[in-house]
Structure formats: structure tokens, C-alpha cells
Design an enzyme around this catalytic site. Structure first.
Site, mmCIF file in Angstrom:
data_model
loop_
_atom_site.group_PDB
_atom_site.id
_atom_site.type_symbol
_atom_site.label_atom_id
_atom_site.label_comp_id
_atom_site.label_asym_id
_atom_site.label_seq_id
_atom_site.Cartn_x
_atom_site.Cartn_y
_atom_site.Cartn_z
ATOM 1 N N ASP A 84 0.818 -1.215 0.000
ATOM 2 C CA ASP A 84 0.000 0.000 0.000
ATOM 3 C C ASP A 84 0.851 1.264 0.000
ATOM 4 O OD1 ASP A 84 0.988 -0.347 2.574
ATOM 5 O OD2 ASP A 84 -0.944 -0.857 3.433
ATOM 6 N N ASN A 96 -7.068 -3.667 14.268
ATOM 7 C CA ASN A 96 -8.474 -3.935 13.906
ATOM 8 C C ASN A 96 -8.576 -5.073 12.883
ATOM 9 O OD1 ASN A 96 -7.572 -2.800 11.559
ATOM 10 N ND2 ASN A 96 -8.937 -1.029 11.575
ATOM 11 N N HIS A 126 -6.837 -5.316 10.009
ATOM 12 C CA HIS A 126 -6.568 -5.013 8.597
ATOM 13 C C HIS A 126 -5.277 -5.674 8.123
ATOM 14 C CE1 HIS A 126 -4.413 -0.970 9.681
ATOM 15 N NE2 HIS A 126 -3.506 -1.882 9.460
HETATM 16 C C1 GLP Z 1 -0.073 -0.368 8.690
HETATM 17 C C2 GLP Z 1 0.264 -1.071 7.392
HETATM 18 C C3 GLP Z 1 0.016 -2.552 7.516
HETATM 19 C C4 GLP Z 1 0.670 -3.073 8.792
HETATM 20 C C5 GLP Z 1 0.054 -2.416 9.983
HETATM 21 C C6 GLP Z 1 0.536 -2.906 11.328
HETATM 22 O O1 GLP Z 1 -1.421 -0.161 8.830
HETATM 23 N N1 GLP Z 1 -0.445 -0.552 6.266
HETATM 24 O O2 GLP Z 1 0.519 -3.211 6.374
HETATM 25 O O3 GLP Z 1 0.552 -4.446 8.862
HETATM 26 O O4 GLP Z 1 0.340 -1.050 9.856
HETATM 27 O O5 GLP Z 1 1.533 -2.075 11.833
HETATM 28 P P1 GLP Z 1 2.477 -2.416 13.025
HETATM 29 O O6 GLP Z 1 3.382 -3.469 12.556
HETATM 30 O O7 GLP Z 1 3.206 -1.118 13.286
HETATM 31 O O8 GLP Z 1 1.622 -2.835 14.155
#
Ligand code: GLP
Length: 264
Positions: free
Chosen positions: A67, A136, A138
Site C-alpha cells: 500500500d 483492527n 486489517h
Molecule cells: C499499517 C500497514 C500494515 C501493517 C500495519 C501494522 O497499517 N499498512 O501493512 O501491517 O500497519 O503495523 P504495526 O506493525 O506497526 O503494528
């Protein structure tokens, strides 16, 4: 689905690194799907270190990031392009021509998704997709109630996600964009192999829902239950709420013992 429970973030990163390294050894022009966030940072450091020691090469590797924020310059510290450059790409011999991000130019939003999908197909599809998980549920920026068969497109981020991912924008002149272009869930599901990393107690609820809960668009990562080659690599803290935790560990031990026997 395979559930690997390890002691901590370091072990999770090392386990994931071994998978990446094996993939590149088997196929030097492997297509990797890349994730951002805090979770894969140590994995990327291990990958960069391995290149430094010439244990792996990225010369022919192709990457597709999950993304990118809309309308942000790739040089801005908050962009995922800049994150990838800083944390991995610039420390390797990867060919910049083999690095792909969804086109986040506001003028190209209608065609950007299709173009990205075409490009992924043209390169033979993703061999190994690296994923993190949002609190959440995602994956990429597929927020809750994203279609489970969605393709690369624009998504509006929830306010909770905005808060959790605000940190790179602090102290900069640019406001964190509310929209991102993300690979769809259907796109992610086409990867030949998926590893999803989760560490820390802030992930304990969502990890249990994604692995043991019903498949629901409310928790997009739960759709991975339908993928036939996915490994959840998690630490003890993130595994805390798994009901069948002991069973997953027994499987892990059994597999380890078999491997040992075969090596003898
Ligand atoms: C962002 C990215 C995701 C990632 C998520 C979790 O939202 N777009 O691809 O998996 O963060 O982040 P973290 O690893 O900092 O918890």
C-alpha cells in the site's frame, strides 16, 4: 494454516528471515510482497545484514508493496516508499526498476489499481507475501468490512488506524493522508505463500480473532483461513488469547522432532 509461536519479536523476525532467505535461494528472481509498520523492521534489518555479508542477493528480486498513502511524495518520510528505502532497499543491491508501489498520484486513481494488478500478473504473481496485522485486523490497508475479494483500490482509513500510524508524520509539515491505495484482499490471497507476523500484547485480541474466530470482513485477516499456504508467526505475547495454543505448540514440536530425525 500453520501457527508458529516463538518467544519474542527477535525470534519471530529470525524465523521470518529464514523463510525469505530460503525463498531467495530457491528462486533468485522471486517476487516478494512487502509490508510496512513496526513489525517487519527487524526482519528488514536482518535481510539487509545478510546482503551486507553477501549471504543473499536482491539483484533479481522483484518487490510489490502492499500500500501507499494517496498524494504523498515518495521522498516524504511518511510515505511507504521512503520507509522501504530507509529500512531495506537502500541497503541492498535491488534494482530500482524492480521495485513497485501502487501509483498514488491523485490524477491516476481510477487506473492505478488495475495497472498494479496487471503488473503483478506480468511478473508472475507474488511468490512470498509478507504481512503484518493492524489492531483492527486489517491487512495492507484493507480496513474492516473491505470485500474479501477486493482488488487494488483506494481505501479510507479508520480514525483508529490513523492514530496508530501517525508517528512518521509528527513534526513534519505534511498532514497524514486519510486515503491510501492498497492491494485488495483478493489480490493478497493470490500470493503463492503468505507469512503474517504479529508481536506484542496489543495484538493478542486480533490474533485470536483472525486465527480462531469466524471468517468475517469485520476482521479482514481472518480470510487467511482460506489460504492453503499461510504461516502465522507470532510471539508469546500476541499468542496469549489463542484457545488452542498448546495444540499449535505440540504440532510445532512434532515437526521439529521429525526434521531432526531426517537430518540424522
Ligand atoms: C499499517 C500497514 C500494515 C501493517 C500495519 C501494522 O497499517 N499498512 O501493512 O501491517 O500497519 O503495523 P504495526 O506493525 O506497526 O503494528
Amino acid at each position: 494454516m500453520e501457527i508458529i509461536i516463538l518467544k519474542d519479536h527477535e525470534q519471530v523476525s529470525r524465523y521470518a528471515f529464514n523463510i525469505v532467505s530460503e525463498t531467495l535461494k530457491k528462486k533468485r528472481n522471486a517476487v516478494l510482497g512487502m509490508s510496512t509498520g513496526k513489525t517487519p523492521l527487524r526482519l528488514y534489518e536482518l535481510m539487509a545484514n545478510a546482503y551486507k555479508k553477501r549471504k543473499i542477493s536482491f539483484k533479481d528480486v522483484i518487490t510489490f508493496n502492499l500500500d501507499e498513502y494517496i498524494g504523498i511524495d515518495g521522498k516524504h518520510i511518511g510515505s511507504y516508499r521512503s520507509y522501504m528505502n530507509k529500512n531495506l532497499f537502500l541497503h541492498t543491491d535491488i534494482n530500482p526498476k524492480n521495485i513497485f508501489f501502487p501509483d498514488n498520484n491523485i490524477k491516476h486513481l481510477c487506473s492505478s489499481g488495475n495497472e498494479y494488478e496487471k503488473k503483478i500478473k506480468q511478473k508472475g504473481g507474488i511468490d512470498l507475501q509478507i504481512l503484518g496485522i493492524g489492531e483492527n485486523g486489517h491487512i495492507g490497508y484493507n480496513e474492516p468490512i473491505s470485500s474479501l475479494s477486493s482488488r487494488t483500490r483506494v481505501k479510507m482509513l479508520t480514525s483508529a488506524t490513523m492514530v496508530l500510524n501517525k508517528y512518521p508524520f509528527k513534526g513534519t509539515k505534511i498532514k497524514q493522508p486519510r486515503f491510501a491505495m492498497t492491494m485488495g484482499i483478493g489480490t493478497i490471497m493470490e500470493a503463492k505463500k503468505i507469512i503474517i507476523l504479529a508481536t506484542g500484547s496489543n495484538k493478542e485480541d486480533i490474533v485470536a480473532k483472525a486465527i480462531e474466530g469466524p471468517v468475517t470482513a469485520m476482521h479482514p485477516a481472518s480470510v487467511l483461513q482460506f489460504h492453503n499456504n499461510v504461516k502465522f508467526i507470532i510471539d508469546e505475547a500476541a499468542a496469549k488469547k489463542l484457545k488452542l495454543k498448546d495444540y499449535y505448540k505440540e504440532i510445532q514440536k512434532y515437526q521439529k522432532d521429525i526434521l531432526k530425525k531426517h537430518k540424522r
